[in-house]
Design an enzyme around this catalytic site. Structure first.
Site, mmCIF file in Angstrom:
data_model
loop_
_atom_site.group_PDB
_atom_site.id
_atom_site.type_symbol
_atom_site.label_atom_id
_atom_site.label_comp_id
_atom_site.label_asym_id
_atom_site.label_seq_id
_atom_site.Cartn_x
_atom_site.Cartn_y
_atom_site.Cartn_z
ATOM 1 N N GLU A 2 5.826 78.111 7.477
ATOM 2 C CA GLU A 2 7.046 77.901 6.709
ATOM 3 C C GLU A 2 7.500 76.451 6.892
ATOM 4 O O GLU A 2 8.156 75.876 6.035
ATOM 5 C CB GLU A 2 8.121 78.860 7.216
ATOM 6 C CG GLU A 2 9.476 78.743 6.562
ATOM 7 C CD GLU A 2 10.465 79.752 7.112
ATOM 8 O OE1 GLU A 2 11.669 79.434 7.086
ATOM 9 O OE2 GLU A 2 10.065 80.825 7.564
ATOM 10 N N SER A 9 11.690 79.932 12.809
ATOM 11 C CA SER A 9 10.494 80.677 12.394
ATOM 12 C C SER A 9 9.452 79.703 11.853
ATOM 13 O O SER A 9 9.696 79.029 10.846
ATOM 14 C CB SER A 9 10.852 81.706 11.335
ATOM 15 O OG SER A 9 11.767 82.650 11.845
ATOM 16 N N ARG A 27 10.959 81.943 0.370
ATOM 17 C CA ARG A 27 10.836 80.632 1.036
ATOM 18 C C ARG A 27 10.214 79.576 0.121
ATOM 19 O O ARG A 27 9.593 78.623 0.606
ATOM 20 C CB ARG A 27 10.015 80.753 2.331
ATOM 21 C CG ARG A 27 10.559 81.728 3.342
ATOM 22 C CD ARG A 27 11.926 81.327 3.873
ATOM 23 N NE ARG A 27 12.366 82.282 4.868
ATOM 24 C CZ ARG A 27 13.040 83.399 4.590
ATOM 25 N NH1 ARG A 27 13.370 83.683 3.337
ATOM 26 N NH2 ARG A 27 13.402 84.233 5.536
#
Length: 341
Positions: A337, A241, A167
């Site tokens: 995130e 998420s 990520r």
């Protein structure tokens, strides 16, 4: 090109936060991106480079300029190496990413199937290194084309230049807000090699009595799994998420496994394990709970949701409360995130 003042970002963030920016600029070509950055003045700053806002939490009005690519489907094959079985697709930054996945599967170009239904645009895939079910954008990104904001010059970055990791990319750190991405070139294969051993993909296929799925069957299965777990942002505001799954030392994992023998984990290498953040959040009792109008999704604890009328600060408060509880219980830091502005 669009140039708008006091612009609502309600349709540019999937959390459904009704925040505004001072100025909104939208480019529909490389030439317009070059024109925009060369005309920027000091009072246009700070800048926020934005697509669909599927990975963004706005905590208030943005006192600066938002720059965004036009949202349209624009995909072209730029190279096909039949001898090496490879196909290269150059995709406009403002193309919805899942539309590219659908197109590739339909045409018989493979490697993206596990990334099905991830929200956001092509440009974001290169910045965020989006991923799901054992696959990441970095696995298929060949090049990223961009306009440098400081000079207005066009540049092309190879995959290795971007320093991709879980990520993460150089666009999120050293290159943050320095480039307008105009297109991304993906390297795909004419040979289908399914990835089935992450999450419950194989179990879902077995339910369907499918042993050797086609690319379309794998895509359909991933979509079905995601839809069962994740809320539709058009119905309930969310950014998918919210937290990254933390990577811990093998020693830390062994310590946790002593207390929680059934702890899920994914081996990264001999020294590191990935622990699902959603599992830890669930163990802290947050799944399905809320703080006011901000809540944790009842089917997936990794997802924070706008229950209706939540502000960005409401969701941020929930985020920080959850992080504190996970730290206290497991002595592990979990990090967002989502890009918080």
């Amino acid at each position: 090109m669009k140039d708008l003042q006091d612009f609502s970002l309600l349709e540019h963030n999937t959390f459904g936060i009704d925040a505004k920016c001072s100025r909104y600029l939208e480019y529909s070509s490389v030439e317009e991106a070059m024109e925009i950055v060369r005309a920027l003045k000091d009072d246009d700053r700070p800048l926020l480079l934005l697509g669909e806002g599927s990975n963004l939490l706005l905590t208030g009005d943005y006192q600066g300029t938002v720059i965004s690519p036009e949202n349209r489907f624009d995909v072209e094959m730029v190279k096909s190496d039949n001898q090496a079985d490879s196909v290269y697709l150059r995709c406009w930054a403002g193309t919805t990413f899942d539309e590219v996945v659908a197109y590739a599967v339909e045409k018989g170009y493979h490697g993206m199937e596990n990334l099905s239904l991830i929200p956001g645009e092509v440009g974001a895939s290169a910045i965020q290194n989006i991923g799901a079910y054992g696959a990441e954008a970095k696995d298929v990104i060949s090049e990223v084309q961009a306009v440098e904001i400081a000079t207005g010059n066009t540049l092309t970055f190879k995959n290795d230049d971007c320093e991709y990791s879980y990520r993460q990319s150089k666009f999120k750190h050293a290159w943050k807000d320095k480039y307008l991405i105009t297109s991304v070139t993906y390297k795909l294969s004419r040979t289908f090699t399914p990835k089935l051993d992450y999450g419950n993909i194989r179990a879902k296929l077995e339910e369907k009595k499918i042993q050797q799925p086609t690319a379309q069957q794998l895509r359909d299965t991933v979509i079905e799994i995601r839809q069962e777990k994740l809320p539709d942002p058009k119905i309930q505001g969310n950014a998918g998420s919210f937290f990254m799954n933390p990577i811990v030392s093998h020693e830390k994992y062994e310590q946790l496994a002593t207390e929680y023998p059934m702890i899920p984990h994914y081996t990264i290498d001999a020294q590191h394990e990935k622990i699902p953040a959603g599992w830890m959040i669930d163990k802290c009792g947050w799944k399905g709970r809320n703080l006011g109008k901000a809540g944790v999704h009842s089917k997936q604890a990794l997802v924070l949701v706008n229950l209706g009328g939540a502000t960005g600060k409401d969701i941020l408060h929930l985020c920080e409360t959850i992080r504190k509880d996970v730290k206290n219980k497991f002595d592990i830091e979990i990090n967002p995130e989502v890009n918080i502005r």
